[in-house]
Design an enzyme around this catalytic site. Sequence first.
Site, mmCIF file in Angstrom:
data_model
loop_
_atom_site.group_PDB
_atom_site.id
_atom_site.type_symbol
_atom_site.label_atom_id
_atom_site.label_comp_id
_atom_site.label_asym_id
_atom_site.label_seq_id
_atom_site.Cartn_x
_atom_site.Cartn_y
_atom_site.Cartn_z
ATOM 1 N N GLY A 110 31.855 26.797 -23.910
ATOM 2 C CA GLY A 110 33.348 26.367 -23.663
ATOM 3 C C GLY A 110 33.770 27.250 -22.240
ATOM 4 N N ASN A 111 34.690 26.729 -21.490
ATOM 5 C CA ASN A 111 35.326 27.532 -20.550
ATOM 6 C C ASN A 111 36.747 26.784 -20.236
ATOM 7 O OD1 ASN A 111 34.012 24.681 -19.299
ATOM 8 N ND2 ASN A 111 32.218 26.236 -19.428
ATOM 9 N N THR A 126 30.833 33.265 -17.108
ATOM 10 C CA THR A 126 29.693 32.700 -17.843
ATOM 11 C C THR A 126 29.244 33.698 -18.840
ATOM 12 O OG1 THR A 126 27.524 31.688 -17.527
ATOM 13 C CG2 THR A 126 27.947 33.513 -15.882
ATOM 14 N N GLU A 157 30.055 25.473 -15.139
ATOM 15 C CA GLU A 157 30.443 24.351 -15.540
ATOM 16 C C GLU A 157 31.617 24.316 -15.049
ATOM 17 O OE1 GLU A 157 29.665 22.467 -19.702
ATOM 18 O OE2 GLU A 157 29.100 24.448 -20.021
ATOM 19 N N HIS A 239 27.264 16.355 -25.630
ATOM 20 C CA HIS A 239 27.596 17.596 -25.036
ATOM 21 C C HIS A 239 28.854 18.074 -25.829
ATOM 22 C CE1 HIS A 239 28.457 20.281 -21.348
ATOM 23 N NE2 HIS A 239 28.796 20.848 -22.411
HETATM 24 ZN ZN LIG Z 1 29.586 22.836 -22.507
#
Ligand SMILES: [Zn+2]
Length: 349
Positions: A110-111, A126, A157, A239
């Site tokens: 996640g982000n 990251t 991402e 994803h």
């Molecule tokens: Zn992801």
Amino acid sequence: MKKVISAKVIENLLKEGGDPRSLPANVIFTPAAQDIISNFQRLGKVKKSKKQSPPIVPNYEYTWKEGSDVRTSNAINEFFHSPEIKLLKERICEMGRRLYSKDFTDGNGGNITIRVGDDLVLCTPTLISKGYMTPDDICLVDFKGNQLAGTRKGSSEVTTHIGIFKYQPKAKACVHAHPPYATAFAIASVEPPTCIIPEAEIFIGKIGLVNYETPGTLENAEAVGKMGVDHQAIIMGNHGVITWGKDVEDAHWKMENTDMYCKTLWIASFMGKEIRNIGSSKLKELLEIRNNLGMDDPRTGMRECELCDNDDFRPGVICKTPNQMKNDKQTAYSQNCGPDVEDFIKKTY
Ligand SMILES: [Zn+2]
């Protein structure tokens, strides 16, 4: 022995309109009771001296003046450590804890991002658990993904989030996670149906589905960014999910709404009953509510026959209203009159 007065006793006294100051002097208050009395006295004074303020609607959206992004390293450093940005970093950490506590992320998955300028984005680093971040972990990158500030390396991402910011200027924050139910729809490549639950229509809108692309690539950023124009929640094939909002909590809510919606659909699909469709005319009413809350919807203005279009495979879901089903039977039969078609229709409906 002196009498001990607990918080419960004080609460009951206040509920009945009593005043703790009327209690005898030779009693002992517990610390919690003392807190309640101090609050009572403080609020009592405020009430006497001030007129009640109007209720506040919270708005955490970060705004900036167009064309005023900081450029020099000193200015970037000052901006990055300013109280306003510190507050946003704390909010990112809080959303990370919420994602982690709901099992929406595992490991370093996640982000989270918040747009803080024309070309500036705060982002999570990251290789970090989203459940245990501190404000010092958060980074600042530009729209090309170049790191401008922060001791930890920004997530690759972030390019997907930037894809959304580029195509949808209303997006001020993005959340990406792998919530299990919505991710199950992602690996099965099933777009969640519409016209089932009113709150989902009002607060998420139609959920988008994009084909799989390698995470962090420009191909993925382009596909997701384009889908983000008309969808606040996007399921990325094989994803996970990315959502955007007017602020980071709003983006997080969309993530919660999306996974809860997918979870409910999944559970209902095992009940051996048709999942009923509320129908296009009812959806129109919900779109009106959504618009009144300031949320656009590309379906506004569509003809009724174009709404609630759920022809794809949905496990356990028959998304057509009884009238649509009747019309379909007649159309299919009149266009294809062979016995095979009639048999198929009988079996299908
Ligand atoms: Zn992801």
